[in-house]
Write a protein that holds these residues in place. Structure first.
Motif, short mmCIF file in Angstrom:
data_model
loop_
_atom_site.label_atom_id
_atom_site.label_comp_id
_atom_site.label_asym_id
_atom_site.label_seq_id
_atom_site.Cartn_x
_atom_site.Cartn_y
_atom_site.Cartn_z
N THR A 52 0.86 -1.18 0.00
CA THR A 52 0.00 0.00 0.00
C THR A 52 0.90 1.23 0.00
N GLU A 53 0.68 2.13 -0.95
CA GLU A 53 1.43 3.37 -1.02
C GLU A 53 0.59 4.52 -0.49
N VAL A 54 1.23 5.38 0.29
CA VAL A 54 0.59 6.59 0.80
C VAL A 54 1.44 7.77 0.35
N LEU A 55 0.83 8.65 -0.45
CA LEU A 55 1.52 9.82 -0.98
C LEU A 55 1.02 11.07 -0.26
N GLN A 56 1.97 11.97 0.08
CA GLN A 56 1.62 13.16 0.84
C GLN A 56 2.29 14.40 0.27
N PRO A 57 1.67 15.58 0.45
CA PRO A 57 2.29 16.83 0.01
C PRO A 57 3.56 17.13 0.82
N TRP A 133 9.60 4.87 4.59
CA TRP A 133 9.62 6.14 3.87
C TRP A 133 10.70 6.00 2.79
N LEU A 134 10.29 5.87 1.55
CA LEU A 134 11.22 5.58 0.47
C LEU A 134 11.14 6.64 -0.63
N HIS A 135 12.25 7.31 -0.85
CA HIS A 135 12.35 8.27 -1.96
C HIS A 135 13.82 8.63 -2.13
N PRO A 136 14.35 8.47 -3.34
CA PRO A 136 13.68 7.94 -4.54
C PRO A 136 13.61 6.42 -4.51
N VAL A 137 12.71 5.87 -5.33
CA VAL A 137 12.58 4.42 -5.43
C VAL A 137 11.99 4.10 -6.80
N ARG A 138 12.48 3.01 -7.40
CA ARG A 138 12.03 2.63 -8.74
C ARG A 138 10.95 1.55 -8.65
N ALA A 139 10.18 1.42 -9.74
CA ALA A 139 9.07 0.47 -9.76
C ALA A 139 9.55 -0.96 -9.53
N GLU A 140 10.71 -1.33 -10.11
CA GLU A 140 11.20 -2.70 -9.92
C GLU A 140 11.62 -2.95 -8.48
N VAL A 158 4.27 2.00 2.21
CA VAL A 158 5.40 2.79 1.72
C VAL A 158 4.94 4.23 1.59
N LEU A 159 5.65 5.13 2.25
CA LEU A 159 5.34 6.55 2.22
C LEU A 159 6.21 7.23 1.17
N ARG A 160 5.57 8.00 0.27
CA ARG A 160 6.28 8.69 -0.80
C ARG A 160 5.71 10.09 -0.97
N PRO A 161 6.48 11.01 -1.57
CA PRO A 161 5.95 12.36 -1.83
C PRO A 161 4.92 12.34 -2.93
N LEU A 175 -2.91 5.76 -2.15
CA LEU A 175 -3.74 6.83 -1.61
C LEU A 175 -2.95 8.12 -1.53
N TRP A 176 -3.62 9.23 -1.82
CA TRP A 176 -3.07 10.55 -1.52
C TRP A 176 -3.73 11.01 -0.23
N VAL A 177 -2.92 11.52 0.70
CA VAL A 177 -3.43 11.93 2.01
C VAL A 177 -2.89 13.31 2.36
N GLY A 178 -3.75 14.17 2.84
CA GLY A 178 -3.33 15.50 3.27
C GLY A 178 -4.37 16.10 4.20
N PRO A 179 -4.06 17.25 4.78
CA PRO A 179 -5.04 17.90 5.66
C PRO A 179 -6.23 18.38 4.87
#
Length: 240
Positions: A52-57, A133-140, A158-161, A175-179
């Motif tokens: 599960t990926e969680v993207l945040q601002p 918390w992974l950045h940068p990271v590739r699809a493979e 996995v938390l990403r920007p 998912l994109w998550v923000g206030p």
């Protein structure tokens, strides 16, 4: 013809889902702790044995509000945090059900080492969940983590920007998550979370979900406290 089609669809294996319907869950899921979010996730919760990926601002750290209820109930084994940008505040997490002895914080700045630590944690029998918390990271590289999570049936986040939205990903849920934007005359809304489903096994989610950040019990206690304070002010004013 329609009856024949419906019969054929009904006989499909549970792993097969139609694009216009929310997928079921042939594998296990874990409830998120929020009924509004559960209703929009295949199977009604976070997928176990999947990524599960969680993207945040930028500058937003809403991951604990979103994930803590499930992490507190995912078992009795370790919850591994890989590369968390801020040190977890143990007493607050324990107060909400995540016992301190279960937390393992891997503070590693290098991306390659974070990936290695995440994969090793997924393969550890004593680990129940991994938050990385992974950045940068590739699809493979994410695909390797997806395979490890599936093989060992782990809960993996996995938390990403948010800029990673355009990147391809093997995650079954993104998912994109923000206030949430503040709404007039809704004081409880100011701490709510806005959630958008970028990817799920089902039709696109056209609207943004708004999740209460505070637990229901805390909301009731705060409301009661505000009412009591109002009554006290009224009594004080009457005596003046």
């Amino acid at each position: 013809m329609n009856a024949l089609r419906n019969s054929a669809v009904a006989s499909l294996h549970a792993d097969v889902w139609q694009a216009d319907a929310l997928a079921g869950a042939p594998a296990r899921v874990l409830a998120t702790g929020d009924a509004v979010l559960d209703a929009q996730l295949p199977g009604g919760g976070w997928p176990l044995g999947a990524l599960t990926e969680v993207l945040q601002p930028p500058g937003v750290h809403s991951e604990w509000r979103l994930l803590l209820p499930a992490l507190a109930r995912c078992g009795s084994g370790a919850v591994v945090l890989v590369g968390a940008p801020l040190a977890p505040f143990g007493p607050a997490l324990q107060a909400q059900g995540l016992m301190l002895h279960r937390l393992l914080w891997v503070a590693e700045p290098a991306s390659a080492q974070r990936l290695w630590a995440t994969e090793q944690a997924l393969r550890c029998a004593d680990v129940d969940a991994v938050v990385a918390w992974l950045h940068p990271v590739r699809a493979e590289q994410l695909r390797r983590l997806q395979i490890a999570a599936a093989e060992f049936n782990k809960l993996l986040f996995v938390l990403r920007p948010e800029q990673a939205q355009a990147d391809s990903s093997p995650a079954v849920l993104r998912l994109w998550v923000g206030p949430a934007s503040r709404q007039p005359n809704q004081p409880d809304h100011m701490d709510a979370l806005a959630v958008r489903a970028l990817k799920r096994r089902g039709p696109p989610l056209p609207h943004t979900l708004h999740l209460a950040a505070r637990p229901a019990r805390l909301v009731r206690l705060l409301a009661a406290s505000q009412r009591e304070m109002g009554h006290a002010l009224d009594r004080t004013a009457a005596c003046v």
